[in-house]
Scaffold this motif. Structure first.
Motif, PDB file in Angstrom:
ATOM      1  N   ARG A  22       0.684  -1.226  -0.131  1.00  0.00           N
ATOM      2  CA  ARG A  22       0.080   0.009   0.039  1.00  0.00           C
ATOM      3  C   ARG A  22       1.040   1.234  -0.059  1.00  0.00           C
ATOM      4  O   ARG A  22       1.961   1.218   0.793  1.00  0.00           O
ATOM      5  N   THR A  39      -3.906   7.034   8.133  1.00  0.00           N
ATOM      6  CA  THR A  39      -5.311   6.760   8.716  1.00  0.00           C
ATOM      7  C   THR A  39      -6.311   6.640   7.776  1.00  0.00           C
ATOM      8  O   THR A  39      -7.334   5.728   7.774  1.00  0.00           O
ATOM      9  N   ARG A  41      -5.717   5.758   4.383  1.00  0.00           N
ATOM     10  CA  ARG A  41      -5.382   4.832   3.746  1.00  0.00           C
ATOM     11  C   ARG A  41      -5.900   3.404   4.293  1.00  0.00           C
ATOM     12  O   ARG A  41      -5.808   2.479   3.608  1.00  0.00           O
ATOM     13  N   ALA A  43      -8.289   2.766   6.322  1.00  0.00           N
ATOM     14  CA  ALA A  43      -9.446   2.868   6.972  1.00  0.00           C
ATOM     15  C   ALA A  43     -10.659   1.648   6.311  1.00  0.00           C
ATOM     16  O   ALA A  43     -11.338   1.268   7.140  1.00  0.00           O
ATOM     17  N   ASP A  44     -10.025   1.103   5.247  1.00  0.00           N
ATOM     18  CA  ASP A  44     -10.933   0.074   4.799  1.00  0.00           C
ATOM     19  C   ASP A  44     -10.467  -1.358   4.929  1.00  0.00           C
ATOM     20  O   ASP A  44     -11.225  -2.136   4.814  1.00  0.00           O
ATOM     21  N   LEU A  45      -9.514  -1.338   6.012  1.00  0.00           N
ATOM     22  CA  LEU A  45      -9.044  -2.783   6.421  1.00  0.00           C
ATOM     23  C   LEU A  45      -9.436  -2.953   7.491  1.00  0.00           C
ATOM     24  O   LEU A  45      -9.859  -2.321   8.592  1.00  0.00           O
ATOM     25  N   ALA A  46      -9.927  -4.400   7.908  1.00  0.00           N
ATOM     26  CA  ALA A  46     -10.529  -4.862   9.215  1.00  0.00           C
ATOM     27  C   ALA A  46      -9.398  -4.531  10.383  1.00  0.00           C
ATOM     28  O   ALA A  46      -8.253  -4.905   9.973  1.00  0.00           O
TER      29      ALA A  46
END
Length: 152
Positions: A22, A39, A41, A43-46
């Motif tokens: 990433r 934060t 980038r 945000a979409d991860l569990a």
């Protein structure tokens, strides 16, 4: 990766098991810019995927406590002059130099361009992954019933 005259940077994050990359668009190289980019980038991860972050000894990590609080992931710092402690990240940075040669102004690359580079790298088979791509492994990891890397 730091750009020309140390005025810009691209943040690189590498998931150590799948080598999924990433990239963070950092038009300025400072703690506030890094915190905002990181934060946003991630945000979409569990939350289970954010177990820890290992970083080098840079001033851009001045907000590491705030980042830890925002992401819920502890930050570890490598020993000074010990890049082997972040081997996967150093390897990814080497691959990225094909796209972003040393001495270039990294601020001129848009977030959209970074996402395109990220996608290309993540879909590129790697010998270390038995000729599978990081994207294939990451998808398999997320789809498995109880992946060991996701257990806390």
């Amino acid at each position: 990766m730091v750009g020309k005259h140390h005025l810009s940077a691209i943040g690189t994050l590498v998931e150590r098991q799948t080598r999924m990359v990433r990239l963070l668009h950092l038009p300025q190289w400072d703690g506030d810019t890094l915190h905002a980019a990181l934060t946003a980038r991630m945000a979409d991860l569990a939350p289970e995927l954010l177990r820890s972050i290992t970083w080098d000894q840079g001033t851009e990590m001045a907000r590491h406590l705030t980042i830890t609080e925002s992401l819920g992931a502890p930050i570890y710092f490598c020993d000074s002059r010990s890049p082997w402690q972040r081997g996967s990240n150093e390897n990814a940075n080497g691959l990225l130099r094909d796209y972003f040669p040393k001495g270039t102004d990294l601020a001129r690359h848009s977030s959209k361009h970074l996402l395109a580079v990220e996608e290309e790298l993540n879909n590129r088979p790697r010998v270390i992954l038995q000729d599978r791509s990081p994207a294939q492994l990451f998808t398999a990891l997320l789809g498995s019933a109880s992946p060991p890397v996701l257990r806390r």
